[in-house]
Design a protein around this motif. Structure first.
Motif, mmCIF file in Angstrom:
data_model
loop_
_atom_site.group_PDB
_atom_site.id
_atom_site.type_symbol
_atom_site.label_atom_id
_atom_site.label_comp_id
_atom_site.label_asym_id
_atom_site.label_seq_id
_atom_site.Cartn_x
_atom_site.Cartn_y
_atom_site.Cartn_z
ATOM 1 N N PRO A 85 0.853 -1.198 0.000
ATOM 2 C CA PRO A 85 0.000 0.000 0.000
ATOM 3 C C PRO A 85 0.887 1.245 0.000
ATOM 4 O O PRO A 85 1.960 1.246 0.594
ATOM 5 C CB PRO A 85 -0.786 -0.129 1.298
ATOM 6 C CG PRO A 85 0.068 -0.977 2.188
ATOM 7 C CD PRO A 85 0.823 -1.906 1.278
ATOM 8 N N ARG A 86 0.418 2.294 -0.698
ATOM 9 C CA ARG A 86 1.204 3.529 -0.795
ATOM 10 C C ARG A 86 0.302 4.752 -0.686
ATOM 11 O O ARG A 86 -0.811 4.746 -1.198
ATOM 12 C CB ARG A 86 1.935 3.585 -2.128
ATOM 13 C CG ARG A 86 3.047 2.563 -2.228
ATOM 14 C CD ARG A 86 4.045 2.965 -3.307
ATOM 15 N NE ARG A 86 5.231 2.152 -3.233
ATOM 16 C CZ ARG A 86 5.355 0.936 -3.750
ATOM 17 N NH1 ARG A 86 4.343 0.376 -4.365
ATOM 18 N NH2 ARG A 86 6.495 0.280 -3.646
ATOM 19 N N ASN A 88 -1.692 8.206 1.027
ATOM 20 C CA ASN A 88 -2.973 8.329 1.726
ATOM 21 C C ASN A 88 -3.857 9.299 0.973
ATOM 22 O O ASN A 88 -3.370 10.256 0.367
ATOM 23 C CB ASN A 88 -2.774 8.832 3.158
ATOM 24 C CG ASN A 88 -2.110 7.787 4.019
ATOM 25 O OD1 ASN A 88 -2.536 6.651 4.066
ATOM 26 N ND2 ASN A 88 -1.050 8.182 4.707
ATOM 27 N N ARG A 107 -7.790 6.442 3.349
ATOM 28 C CA ARG A 107 -7.412 5.137 2.777
ATOM 29 C C ARG A 107 -6.063 5.255 2.076
ATOM 30 O O ARG A 107 -5.569 6.351 1.832
ATOM 31 C CB ARG A 107 -8.446 4.686 1.739
ATOM 32 C CG ARG A 107 -9.854 4.504 2.245
ATOM 33 C CD ARG A 107 -10.019 3.211 2.956
ATOM 34 N NE ARG A 107 -11.431 2.971 3.301
ATOM 35 C CZ ARG A 107 -11.850 1.965 4.004
ATOM 36 N NH1 ARG A 107 -11.003 1.073 4.460
ATOM 37 N NH2 ARG A 107 -13.125 1.813 4.276
ATOM 38 N N TYR A 108 -5.506 4.094 1.712
ATOM 39 C CA TYR A 108 -4.302 4.092 0.884
ATOM 40 C C TYR A 108 -4.680 4.585 -0.508
ATOM 41 O O TYR A 108 -5.726 4.230 -1.046
ATOM 42 C CB TYR A 108 -3.694 2.691 0.769
ATOM 43 C CG TYR A 108 -3.219 2.128 2.078
ATOM 44 C CD1 TYR A 108 -2.254 2.784 2.828
ATOM 45 C CD2 TYR A 108 -3.739 0.933 2.561
ATOM 46 C CE1 TYR A 108 -1.817 2.264 4.041
ATOM 47 C CE2 TYR A 108 -3.306 0.399 3.765
ATOM 48 C CZ TYR A 108 -2.352 1.074 4.498
ATOM 49 O OH TYR A 108 -1.928 0.559 5.690
ATOM 50 N N GLU A 109 -3.778 5.352 -1.107
ATOM 51 C CA GLU A 109 -4.019 5.887 -2.443
ATOM 52 C C GLU A 109 -3.865 4.806 -3.517
ATOM 53 O O GLU A 109 -4.576 4.794 -4.512
ATOM 54 C CB GLU A 109 -3.053 7.041 -2.709
ATOM 55 C CG GLU A 109 -3.340 7.798 -3.964
ATOM 56 C CD GLU A 109 -2.467 9.034 -4.085
ATOM 57 O OE1 GLU A 109 -2.827 9.892 -4.887
ATOM 58 O OE2 GLU A 109 -1.446 9.134 -3.383
ATOM 59 N N LEU A 111 -2.429 0.431 -4.187
ATOM 60 C CA LEU A 111 -2.048 -0.849 -3.593
ATOM 61 C C LEU A 111 -1.908 -1.899 -4.671
ATOM 62 O O LEU A 111 -2.346 -1.714 -5.808
ATOM 63 C CB LEU A 111 -3.098 -1.292 -2.552
ATOM 64 C CG LEU A 111 -4.552 -1.422 -3.022
ATOM 65 C CD1 LEU A 111 -4.833 -2.764 -3.673
ATOM 66 C CD2 LEU A 111 -5.482 -1.227 -1.846
ATOM 67 N N THR A 128 -5.393 2.027 -8.054
ATOM 68 C CA THR A 128 -5.223 3.400 -7.589
ATOM 69 C C THR A 128 -6.611 4.039 -7.496
ATOM 70 O O THR A 128 -7.606 3.491 -7.972
ATOM 71 C CB THR A 128 -4.364 4.232 -8.564
ATOM 72 O OG1 THR A 128 -5.013 4.259 -9.846
ATOM 73 C CG2 THR A 128 -2.968 3.655 -8.718
ATOM 74 N N SER A 132 -8.786 1.471 -5.643
ATOM 75 C CA SER A 132 -8.036 1.175 -4.424
ATOM 76 C C SER A 132 -8.905 1.387 -3.183
ATOM 77 O O SER A 132 -8.927 0.552 -2.272
ATOM 78 C CB SER A 132 -6.794 2.070 -4.351
ATOM 79 O OG SER A 132 -6.143 1.930 -3.112
ATOM 80 N N GLN A 136 -10.308 -1.552 -0.451
ATOM 81 C CA GLN A 136 -10.072 -1.465 0.995
ATOM 82 C C GLN A 136 -11.386 -1.473 1.776
ATOM 83 O O GLN A 136 -11.498 -2.133 2.811
ATOM 84 C CB GLN A 136 -9.268 -0.206 1.313
ATOM 85 C CG GLN A 136 -7.857 -0.251 0.763
ATOM 86 C CD GLN A 136 -7.214 1.115 0.826
ATOM 87 O OE1 GLN A 136 -6.811 1.547 1.905
ATOM 88 N NE2 GLN A 136 -7.127 1.806 -0.297
#
Length: 171
Positions: A85-86, A88, A107-109, A111, A128, A132, A136
């Motif tokens: 994950p990368r 926010n 959330r993650y931007e 993954l 993305t 993404s 999530q």
């Protein structure tokens, strides 16, 4: 077949879903029913637990630029695991199990997702933006969590008050 969607505060939504081991016709029919249910409810994602089946299965159909959903964009995700994950991002989420309420959730931007398809074949997806976020959100359901649990104490109390009021007005 359109399945009934479980809504908050039903305790079934707190159930942690189990790994799928049988990729048979029963699973395929269930996934088809989930799709029909999600589309009839104007959703973009649905977790199996939301229709009272505690297995690790989700479906997603992200709308195109015109806001239309096409079956060829349907993603069926079985036994998902998030990797790498990368970033926010804050996004206003809603949920078919918490109808009528929308809140900003972090959330993650992006993954990478490892999962299986309806036939049990391993798949990898790089997601993305909205995809993404939706992944999530739906995986949280598989863990027995709702997006409202990510709210601050104050926002959660405000939600509870508004939700109770809305439920009374429906009766």
């Amino acid at each position: 077949m359109i399945l009934p969607i479980i809504t908050y505060p039903d305790k079934q939504l707190k159930t942690r879903s189990l790994e799928v081991t049988n990729f048979d016709g029963l699973l395929h029919r269930f996934l088809d029913d989930m799709y029909e249910t999600m589309m009839s409810s104007n959703g973009i994602g649905l977790a199996s637990i939301q229709v009272a089946n505690p297995i690790r299965a989700i479906i997603l159909c992200i709308p195109d630029e015109d806001g239309k959903q096409h079956k060829e964009n349907l993603i069926e995700i079985i036994n998902p695991v998030i990797h790498t994950p990368r970033g926010n991002v804050l996004y206003q989420e809603g949920c078919l199990s918490v109808p009528g309420f929308y809140e900003d959730v972090e959330r993650y931007e992006s993954l990478t997702l490892h999962y299986q398809d309806r036939h049990g074949e391993p798949c990898v997806l790089h997601a993305t933006d909205l995809l993404s976020i939706a992944i999530q959100h739906e995986i949280d359901h598989l863990e027995g969590k709702l997006f409202i649990e990510k709210l601050s104490y104050y926002r959660r109390k405000k939600f509870e008050k508004e939700y109770k009021k809305a439920q009374k007005e429906k009766k």
